[in-house]
Design an enzyme around this catalytic site. Sequence first.
Site, PDB file in Angstrom:
ATOM      1  CB  CYS A 126      -0.933   0.007   1.204  1.00 56.19           C
ATOM      2  SG  CYS A 126      -1.873   1.552   1.369  1.00 56.19           S
ATOM      3  CB  CYS A 129      -2.158   4.848   4.383  1.00 53.77           C
ATOM      4  SG  CYS A 129      -3.579   4.159   3.535  1.00 53.77           S
ATOM      5  CB  SER A 130      -0.434   0.983   6.546  1.00 50.91           C
ATOM      6  OG  SER A 130      -1.566   1.349   7.294  1.00 50.91           O
TER       7      SER A 130
END
Lengths: 222, 101, 109
Positions: A126, A129-130
């Site tokens: 990603c 972000c995460s």
Amino acid sequence: MSAHDDHHLHDHDHHHDHEHDAHEPLVVEDEAGNIEGQILVDALQSLLVERGLIFPGEVRREIERIESPGVHLGAKLVARAWVDEAYRARLLADGKSAAAELGVGVGEAQLIVVANDAGTHNLVCCTLCSCYPRSILGQPPAWYISKAYRARAVREPRAVLAEFGLRVPDDVRLLVHDSNADMRYLVLPERPAGSEGMSEAELAELVTRDCMIGVAVAPAVA
Amino acid sequence: MTPRFDAGDRVLVLDLGKPGHIRTPFYIRGRAGVVLHRCGAFLNPEDLSIGNVGGPVVPLYRVGFPMVELWPDYRGSAADMLCIEIYDHWLAPAAPSAVAM
Amino acid sequence: MTRGYHDIGGDPAGAVPIVELPWLHWEKQVEAIRNLLGDGTRRMMSLDELRRGFESFGEDKYKALSFYRRRLEAMIDILVEKEVFTREELEAAVAETRARWEPPAACPT
């Protein structure tokens, strides 16, 4: 959980202002930062409780809820797909419904399961972000949320994989999935050689988190 | 909104120049790719980010891009592909010749 | 072209720090509170609002803070923006919490 012991986490000399961009990637709090974080979140929680927006006890229960998913859930899906061709087809067609069949609840909008085979390897990241399939793998590992992984996985995935000790042959097609929006991704690794006689439960033990992110493959069984 | 694209369609990612919270990364804007899959319709994150939960929903697609076209110095196989989700309003139809798959 | 400081896909960066870190209690608390505020009954903060928070609170801050600290600071910013509480009220709550945390001043001997 020993890799961090001698560096990163308890580095008392670590200062936020000049540590990060030099050798970058992983910004972690030092001990003082962790205490500040704890104080700040406790203060926030007490304010929210005071306003009646959160009831005492809800946070503790929610922590229990988010602590419970883990690699075992993803492993369960993979192991079933390895022993049951029809299930495998359903898992690849609609990950969320197929997970529900096994009692695994996917909280995200949809789970896209991508299968490795002799000619294809999949890698999940990603960049913004995460994003991560938290409801079936738990929290992402520290390296997954690092700047280096987020920045490089989409540009030089083969070099990144080599850092994890995985060399993808040039004749194998690499698919990199940037989970930037509403889908979450799970890699269905190839069933390892030598696992022919194993039970579904034994197979599940072979499935690691890293295999399901795509930075590893399930190694052959000796 | 009915999805304008289907799997196999060639599309161009727009650069809408929008400020604020968006989910179309810089590296994919202006690039041509092929729709892999319709994901359904979802609330627009640009609306959600400012607290607007009233919709409308927007079709979302998974789109594939050859790595060698994204990065001139790409090291790997010519078949390597980047797959990413793009909301409908960030896409335009691309001429078939715009993408060599 | 608009490009946020969080939008780093394709940027050059060093080796991936392949480490495993424990998930700390305060970090779990951050995630738990965010989930509660965004749940179906409260609908007070979407994940995209939280993201807008850390994507707009400044690059220096973004780069200096750890992952969960970013989310915590952004959550507070959004709640202040929504007038759930004021910055001063938060400061007061922090002072109170800190007083409980820090050891009391040593007694004169």
